[in-house]
Write an enzyme that holds these catalytic residues in place. Structure first.
Site, mmCIF file in Angstrom:
data_model
loop_
_atom_site.group_PDB
_atom_site.id
_atom_site.type_symbol
_atom_site.label_atom_id
_atom_site.label_comp_id
_atom_site.label_asym_id
_atom_site.label_seq_id
_atom_site.Cartn_x
_atom_site.Cartn_y
_atom_site.Cartn_z
ATOM 1 C CG ASP A 1 3.133 -1.974 9.924
ATOM 2 O OD1 ASP A 1 2.206 -2.694 9.510
ATOM 3 O OD2 ASP A 1 4.334 -2.242 9.733
ATOM 4 C CB SER B 1 -9.883 -7.021 -4.752
ATOM 5 O OG SER B 1 -9.611 -7.319 -6.118
ATOM 6 C CE1 TYR C 1 -4.554 -7.789 -3.100
ATOM 7 C CE2 TYR C 1 -5.577 -8.495 -5.155
ATOM 8 C CZ TYR C 1 -5.337 -7.515 -4.209
ATOM 9 O OH TYR C 1 -5.892 -6.254 -4.363
ATOM 10 C CB ALA D 1 -7.351 -16.689 -0.311
ATOM 11 C CB SER D 2 -6.015 -11.765 1.519
ATOM 12 O OG SER D 2 -5.867 -10.872 0.418
ATOM 13 C CE LYS D 3 -7.392 -6.684 -1.189
ATOM 14 N NZ LYS D 3 -7.456 -5.500 -0.319
HETATM 15 N N1 LIG Z 1 -5.034 -0.926 -7.770
HETATM 16 C C1 LIG Z 1 -5.867 -1.916 -7.997
HETATM 17 O O1 LIG Z 1 -6.034 -2.350 -9.158
HETATM 18 C C2 LIG Z 1 -6.638 -2.511 -6.863
HETATM 19 C C3 LIG Z 1 -7.701 -3.368 -7.185
HETATM 20 C C4 LIG Z 1 -8.426 -3.949 -6.144
HETATM 21 C C5 LIG Z 1 -8.094 -3.659 -4.842
HETATM 22 N N2 LIG Z 1 -7.044 -2.821 -4.552
HETATM 23 C C6 LIG Z 1 -6.734 -2.589 -3.138
HETATM 24 O O2 LIG Z 1 -6.601 -1.204 -2.916
HETATM 25 C C7 LIG Z 1 -5.819 -0.992 -1.744
HETATM 26 C C8 LIG Z 1 -4.799 0.105 -2.037
HETATM 27 O O3 LIG Z 1 -3.888 -0.379 -3.012
HETATM 28 P P1 LIG Z 1 -3.367 0.514 -4.224
HETATM 29 O O4 LIG Z 1 -3.908 -0.061 -5.457
HETATM 30 O O5 LIG Z 1 -3.561 1.943 -3.936
HETATM 31 O O6 LIG Z 1 -1.818 0.107 -4.223
HETATM 32 P P2 LIG Z 1 -0.514 0.840 -3.680
HETATM 33 O O7 LIG Z 1 -0.291 2.076 -4.457
HETATM 34 O O8 LIG Z 1 0.533 -0.214 -3.708
HETATM 35 O O9 LIG Z 1 -0.874 1.232 -2.181
HETATM 36 C C9 LIG Z 1 -0.858 0.312 -1.133
HETATM 37 C C10 LIG Z 1 -0.604 1.051 0.157
HETATM 38 O O10 LIG Z 1 -0.683 0.125 1.249
HETATM 39 C C11 LIG Z 1 0.361 0.437 2.136
HETATM 40 N N3 LIG Z 1 0.697 -0.680 3.004
HETATM 41 C C12 LIG Z 1 1.137 -1.915 2.657
HETATM 42 N N4 LIG Z 1 1.325 -2.657 3.769
HETATM 43 C C13 LIG Z 1 1.003 -1.876 4.832
HETATM 44 C C14 LIG Z 1 0.987 -2.059 6.229
HETATM 45 N N5 LIG Z 1 1.386 -3.213 6.793
HETATM 46 N N6 LIG Z 1 0.554 -1.045 7.018
HETATM 47 C C15 LIG Z 1 0.177 0.138 6.475
HETATM 48 N N7 LIG Z 1 0.210 0.386 5.157
HETATM 49 C C16 LIG Z 1 0.605 -0.615 4.342
HETATM 50 C C17 LIG Z 1 1.509 0.880 1.252
HETATM 51 O O11 LIG Z 1 2.374 1.673 2.010
HETATM 52 P P3 LIG Z 1 3.984 1.542 2.133
HETATM 53 O O12 LIG Z 1 4.508 2.734 1.427
HETATM 54 O O13 LIG Z 1 4.245 1.562 3.591
HETATM 55 O O14 LIG Z 1 4.372 0.225 1.490
HETATM 56 C C18 LIG Z 1 0.764 1.705 0.211
HETATM 57 O O15 LIG Z 1 0.588 3.019 0.669
HETATM 58 C C19 LIG Z 1 -5.191 -2.347 -1.413
HETATM 59 O O16 LIG Z 1 -5.907 -2.935 -0.341
HETATM 60 C C20 LIG Z 1 -5.398 -3.148 -2.684
HETATM 61 O O17 LIG Z 1 -5.450 -4.540 -2.447
HETATM 62 C C21 LIG Z 1 -6.330 -2.253 -5.539
#
Ligand SMILES: NC(=O)c1ccc[n+]([C@@H]2O[C@H](COP(=O)([O-])OP(=O)(O)OC[C@H]3O[C@@H](n4cnc5c(N)ncnc54)[C@H](OP(=O)(O)O)[C@@H]3O)[C@@H](O)[C@H]2O)c1
Length: 281
Positions: A54, A134, A147, A149-151
C-alpha cells in the site's frame, strides 16, 4: 534487449494490471503489487511474483517492502508508480483531509515508494522510474481540483528528481495519459464529496454528468497504452535512437490538451508581456 525486472504498484485493475500482463508478455519478469494480494491472484497465475504494498504505508514499511521485492529476482530495473485514485468535489466542498488523503496516495505515496527503491537503483547505477501522471497536470478542471493538483505536483517533483538522479544512470519517465478505459472513474475506485452549496449545484451536476458519460467511453485502450510505454523503456518498435522523452503524453486527447495549453500559454505570455516585464528594477 535483455530481460528486465519490473515492479508495478496498484495492479488490481486498469493500467497497473495491463503493465504486468504486457511486461510478462514481452519476456520480462514482474513483481505485481497491490493493497490486497487476493485481488491479483490471476497475475500470479500468469507468472508474476506478487507482493502486498500500500503506497500510503509509512516509509520504514515501504523500505522493508523494497528489500523484500529486490530479493525476489535480485534486482529491480523498472519501478512503475501507478497507484492512484480520483477525489471529486469542488475546492470549497472538499476538506483538508480529502486533499491530504488525495496527496497521500497520489503524491506522498508515490514519492515514498520511489525513495525506497532509489538506494538500490543508485548502487546499480541504472534503472528507470515511471510515474503515471495525467494530462490534467496541465489544465485544472473544475470539481476535480484535488486530483489535478496531485498530478501537477508529481509532474514538477519528477522534473526535479530527473535532474538529481540523471548522473547516477537513473532515468525517469513521466507518463501523462489522457482518458483510458479503466476503473478510475467508477464509484468503487474514486471518492466524491457532494456540494453543500446551492451556488455550485449546476456546475457539479454538469461535471458529474460529464464524468458519468466518460466512464466506459474513454478513448484510450489501456493495453495499447502500456505497450507504448514499454516500447520506450525497452527501445523497441521504432523508439530506439530517439531522444528519451522525459514526459510522455499518452493518447490523442492528451496530445491535443497539452498542445492547446502550450499554445494558449504562449499567446497569453505575448498579450501580457509588456505589463509582465514592467516590474523589473
Ligand atoms: N484511466 C485514466 O483515464 C487515467 C488518466 C490519467 C492518469 N491515470 C492514472 O493512472 C493510474 C492508474 O489508474 P487506472 O486508470 O488504471 O485506474 P484504476 O483501474 O482505478 O486503478 C487504480 C489502481 O490503484 C490502486 N490503488 C489505489 N490506492 C492505492 C494505494 N494506496 N496503494 C496501492 N494501490 C492503490 C487500486 O488498487 P485497489 O484495488 O487496492 O483499490 C487500483 O489497482 C492512476 O495513477 C491514475 O491517476 C489514469
Amino acid at each position: 534487449m535483455a530481460s528486465k525486472v519490473w515492479l508495478v504498484t496498484g495492479t488490481s485493475s486498469g493500467l497497473g494490471s495491463e503493465f504486468v500482463k504486457a511486461a510478462l508478455g514481452r519476456g520480462d519478469k514482474v513483481i505485481a503489487t497491490a493493497r490486497n494480494v487476493d485481488n491479483i491472484a490471476h497475475l500470479r497465475e500468469l507468472g508474476a511474483a506478487v507482493l502486498q504494498l500500500d503506497v500510503t504505508d509509512p516509509q520504514a514499511e515501504l523500505d522493508r517492502k523494497a528489500i523484500e521485492a529486490i530479493s525476489v529476482y535480485g534486482r529491480i530495473d523498472v519501478l512503475v508508480n501507478n497507484a492512484g485514485y480520483t477525489q471529486f468535489g469542488t475546492v470549497e466542498d472538499t476538506s483538508h483531509d480529502d486533499w491530504y488523503n488525495q496527496f497521500n496516495t497520489n503524491v506522498f505515496g508515490t514519492l515514498n515508494t520511489t525513495r525506497s527503491f532509489l538506494p538500490h537503483l543508485r548502487s546499480n547505477k541504472t534503472g528507470t522510474i515511471i510515474f503515471v501522471g495525467s494530462m490534467v497536470a496541465w489544465d485544472g478542471a473544475p470539481v476535480v481540483g484535488a486530483y489535478c493538483a496531485s498530478k501537477a505536483a508529481i509532474h514538477y517533483a519528477v522534473e526535479s528528481l530527473s535532474r538529481e538522479v540523471a548522473t547516477f544512470g537513473i532515468k525517469t519517465l513521466l507518463v501523462e495519459p489522457g482518458t483510458f478505459r479503466t476503473d478510475l472513474l467508477t464509484q468503487k475506485n474514486s471518492k466524491s464529496v457532494e456540494t453543500r452549496f446551492e451556488d455550485y449545484k449546476s456546475l457539479t451536476e454538469f461535471m458529474a454528468g460529464q464524468f458519468r458519460m466518460l466512464d466506459g467511453n474513454q478513448a484510450g485502450d489501456p493495453r495499447k497504452g502500456v505497450e507504448c510505454v514499454i516500447d520506450v523503456v525497452k527501445g523497441e518498435n521504432g523508439t530506439a535512437g530517439k531522444e528519451w522523452p522525459s514526459q510522455l503524453p499518452l493518447g490523442s486527447d492528451a496530445v491535443a490538451a497539452i498542445r492547446k495549453k502550450c499554445e494558449d500559454t504562449l499567446q497569453q505570455l505575448k498579450m501580457w508581456e509588456d505589463l509582465s516585464t514592467k516590474s523589473d528594477i
